[in-house]
Scaffold this active site. Structure first.
Site, PDB file in Angstrom:
ATOM      1  N   GLY A  58      48.217  45.099  41.455  1.00 18.29           N
ATOM      2  CA  GLY A  58      48.751  44.351  40.318  1.00 18.29           C
ATOM      3  C   GLY A  58      48.514  45.055  38.991  1.00 18.29           C
ATOM      4  O   GLY A  58      49.268  44.901  38.041  1.00 18.29           O
ATOM      5  N   ARG A 115      43.446  49.636  53.103  1.00 19.27           N
ATOM      6  CA  ARG A 115      42.500  48.537  53.301  1.00 19.27           C
ATOM      7  C   ARG A 115      42.895  47.753  54.534  1.00 19.27           C
ATOM      8  O   ARG A 115      44.034  47.868  55.007  1.00 19.27           O
ATOM      9  CB  ARG A 115      42.589  47.553  52.122  1.00 19.27           C
ATOM     10  CG  ARG A 115      42.621  48.183  50.779  1.00 19.27           C
ATOM     11  CD  ARG A 115      43.683  47.513  49.886  1.00 19.27           C
ATOM     12  NE  ARG A 115      43.884  48.339  48.687  1.00 19.27           N
ATOM     13  CZ  ARG A 115      43.193  48.193  47.573  1.00 19.27           C
ATOM     14  NH1 ARG A 115      42.339  47.224  47.464  1.00 19.27           N
ATOM     15  NH2 ARG A 115      43.397  49.002  46.552  1.00 19.27           N
ATOM     16  N   ASP A 138      41.010  42.698  51.406  1.00 21.00           N
ATOM     17  CA  ASP A 138      41.696  43.680  50.555  1.00 21.00           C
ATOM     18  C   ASP A 138      40.695  44.608  49.882  1.00 21.00           C
ATOM     19  O   ASP A 138      41.088  45.605  49.269  1.00 21.00           O
ATOM     20  CB  ASP A 138      42.579  42.993  49.505  1.00 21.00           C
ATOM     21  CG  ASP A 138      41.823  41.946  48.708  1.00 21.00           C
ATOM     22  OD1 ASP A 138      41.196  41.070  49.324  1.00 21.00           O
ATOM     23  OD2 ASP A 138      41.846  42.012  47.471  1.00 21.00           O
TER      24      ASP A 138
HETATM   25  P1  AMP Z   1      40.390  42.582  42.741  1.00 22.27           P
HETATM   26  O1  AMP Z   1      39.661  41.317  42.465  1.00 22.27           O
HETATM   27  O2  AMP Z   1      40.284  43.595  41.635  1.00 22.27           O
HETATM   28  O3  AMP Z   1      40.088  43.161  44.071  1.00 22.27           O
HETATM   29  O4  AMP Z   1      41.930  42.178  42.754  1.00 22.27           O
HETATM   30  C1  AMP Z   1      42.511  41.236  43.617  1.00 22.27           C
HETATM   31  C2  AMP Z   1      43.999  41.184  43.367  1.00 22.27           C
HETATM   32  O5  AMP Z   1      44.279  40.690  42.061  1.00 22.27           O
HETATM   33  C3  AMP Z   1      44.705  42.524  43.439  1.00 22.27           C
HETATM   34  O6  AMP Z   1      45.994  42.313  43.945  1.00 22.27           O
HETATM   35  C4  AMP Z   1      44.753  42.954  42.002  1.00 22.27           C
HETATM   36  O7  AMP Z   1      45.786  43.883  41.753  1.00 22.27           O
HETATM   37  C5  AMP Z   1      45.028  41.638  41.293  1.00 22.27           C
HETATM   38  N1  AMP Z   1      44.548  41.636  39.915  1.00 22.27           N
HETATM   39  C6  AMP Z   1      43.268  41.497  39.488  1.00 22.27           C
HETATM   40  N2  AMP Z   1      43.206  41.522  38.145  1.00 22.27           N
HETATM   41  C7  AMP Z   1      44.480  41.681  37.702  1.00 22.27           C
HETATM   42  C8  AMP Z   1      45.073  41.787  36.401  1.00 22.27           C
HETATM   43  N3  AMP Z   1      44.344  41.729  35.286  1.00 22.27           N
HETATM   44  N4  AMP Z   1      46.406  41.957  36.334  1.00 22.27           N
HETATM   45  C9  AMP Z   1      47.155  42.013  37.452  1.00 22.27           C
HETATM   46  N5  AMP Z   1      46.655  41.923  38.694  1.00 22.27           N
HETATM   47  C10 AMP Z   1      45.329  41.750  38.825  1.00 22.27           C
HETATM   48 MG    MG Z   2      40.463  44.685  45.124  1.00 24.32          MG
END
Ligand code: AMP
Ligand code: MG
Length: 491
Positions: A90, A181, A250
């Site tokens: 994202g 992943r 993930d």
């Molecule tokens: P994470 O917690 O970093 O492992 O992210 C989990 C999911 O949320 C993934 O698909 C990330 O790309 C998305 N994500 C987390 N933070 C953001 C953000 N600020 N903008 C867009 N997507 C996000």
């Molecule tokens: Mg992640």
């Protein structure tokens, strides 16, 4: 700047249709805050050419280097036990891959480089604190000998990021053995896209388990290889007191590297129920749950791979189940071997597990700092019990255990000094202590001052050395502080 990276982008080339090509969003005023020169050299880059404005433009995403094929990877994932069919990058992008000086293929990726079609409600951005935290933690883990993704560069964007409060924005450049992943497989399995699933699995095998290429049982082999890597990885975490904090599928790599340092933290006093993450209300990802969760995540990988294992679901299940059933033993083997090294034991004997268990029970009962206790045990192996004694309130219980331990040591011929030295290589003098990490990040975020970050990092890069001049960094935090300590996923 001429091409700094010699990209060779196998993911983009071979997995068309399994990702979305997507460019980074340019940022307003990029400033290179930190460059990992040692890693740059490992990757065959010239660190001098990556400093200053050139590095800022490159690692801020304003100048896409030639040969890069930026793309957003699709993936799904079980988050806190519930399935999200579409997560994906994202706010991250894979720029491409380089083959490093050792011949290893490494992903070069951004985090915080703007929204992508997978962004859902997110802003696509990352805040400076969490970006520095990931850089620091990754380097610390690497120095501790734990497989991990690593940070190559941190760029401040000059743009605000809106979280609970307004924060400075940043882009992290991340290096990984790959970004595949468990959730990558779940994405295509959940959509019934068997051809895509197969292409992804063939790619993963070629990249991480080349010895399996062309074998009829290669998909089962992949499952076993991932399970064995995860077993070894989580065993290392458990022997260092590392709490990942968000072990969603993930965030579970095929490579066996630690990834995503959002809410992670190290234990202080030994307590298996420890949870620091503000969103982990049920304690699902508590320290002591990590081996079981890793096994659960691998069961999700097994499910995703079922269509590739056999035509009949029952037959596929019969193949996959023994792998998942074997995981606890694989974990135990790695964990117990690590414990023996920390106990100063060269060989394995029947009572070793009980000896280790009773040591941990002692630490738990007296709320002793996990890292300090193990390190002090090395001093005790060389005949100096004082550092260890100072950590315990009930010395009688400690003495009783020490007598058993010394009786066990006496069955081996190792000289005390050699044993103590080996123990110090298994139990670090320093880990990234939560209160010191927070201090360093606060100075960087609130005062634009990276000195504390640099000082802490420098110390963490040689964790097994005694560093008397840095005692402030190695001391445990006050228990009240640790009890109140919360980490946040909101990177
Ligand atoms: P994470 O917690 O970093 O492992 O992210 C989990 C999911 O949320 C993934 O698909 C990330 O790309 C998305 N994500 C987390 N933070 C953001 C953000 N600020 N903008 C867009 N997507 C996000
Ligand atoms: Mg992640």
């Amino acid at each position: 700047m001429s091409a700094p990276f010699a990209f060779d982008n196998s993911f983009a080339r071979e997995l068309e249709g399994l990702y979305l090509p997507w460019p980074p969003t340019p940022v307003r005023a990029p400033r290179l805050l930190w460059l990992n020169a040692a890693l740059a050299e490992e990757l065959g880059l010239d660190p001098a050419a990556l400093q200053g404005e050139a590095g800022a433009a490159l690692f801020g995403g304003n100048l896409v280097p030639s040969g890069a094929t930026p793309l957003a990877q699709a993936y799904a994932g079980h988050q806190f036990g519930g399935f999200s069919p579409q997560l994906g990058d994202g706010r991250a992008l894979l720029l491409g891959e380089v083959v490093d000086r050792e011949g290893r293929r490494r992903d070069i990726a951004f985090k915080g480089s703007g929204r992508t079609p997978f962004a859902r409600g997110g802003d696509g951005k990352a805040a400076l604190g969490p970006v520095l935290r990931e850089a620091l933690m990754g380097e610390a883990m690497h120095a501790l000998g734990v497989p991990t993704t690593r940070a190559l560069a941190v760029v401040a964007t000059g743009e605000p990021v809106h979280r609970e409060r307004e924060l400075p924005g940043a882009v992290l450049t991340r290096v990984a053995a790959s970004h595949l992943r468990v959730g990558s497989f779940e994405f295509f399995a959940a959509r019934g896209q068997r051809d895509e699933l197969r292409r992804l699995a063939e790619y993963a095998i070629a990249r991480h388990d080349a010895a399996l290429v062309g074998r009829e049982d290669r998909f089962l082999g992949l499952l076993e290889a991932v399970a064995r890597r995860q077993a070894r990885l989580v065993a290392q975490w458990m022997n260092l007191g590392f709490i990942h904090g968000v072990m969603n599928t993930d965030n579970t790599t095929v490579s066996g590297e630690t990834i995503d340092y959002g809410p992670c933290a190290f234990l202080e006093a030994y307590e298996p129920a420890t949870v620091f993450s503000s969103i982990d209300h049920g304690g699902r990802y508590a320290f002591g749950n990590q081996p079981g969760i890793a096994c659960w995540n691998l069961a999700r990988l097994a499910e995703a791979l079922l269509p590739l294992l056999a035509d009949e679901p029952q037959a596929a299940l019969a193949l996959a189940r023994p792998v998942i059933d074997a995981f606890p033993a694989w974990f135990d083997e790695a964990w117990r071997a690590g414990q023996r090294a920390k106990l100063g034991l060269a060989g394995a004997q029947g009572g070793d597990a009980a000896l280790a268990d009773d040591w941990l029970a002692l630490l738990q009962a007296q709320q002793v700092d996990f890292t300090l206790a193990w390190r002090a045990l090395a001093a005790a192996a060389a005949g100096d019990d004082a550092p260890l004694g100072a950590l315990f309130v009930d010395r009688d219980a400690l003495q009783a255990w020490l007598e058993r331990w010394r009786a066990r040591l006496a069955t081996e011929a190792t000289a005390p000094r050699a044993r103590a030295a080996a123990m110090r290589r298994a139990s670090p003098w320093i880990i990234p202590r939560n209160h010191r990490v927070e201090q360093a990040l606060a100075a960087a975020v609130d005062e634009d001052d990276l000195r504390a970050f640099e000082r802490l990092l420098e110390s963490l890069l040689r964790p097994f050395e005694d560093q008397p001049g840095r005692a402030d960094l190695a001391e445990s935090a006050a228990p009240e502080l640790t009890a109140r300590y919360r980490t946040f996923c909101g990177t």
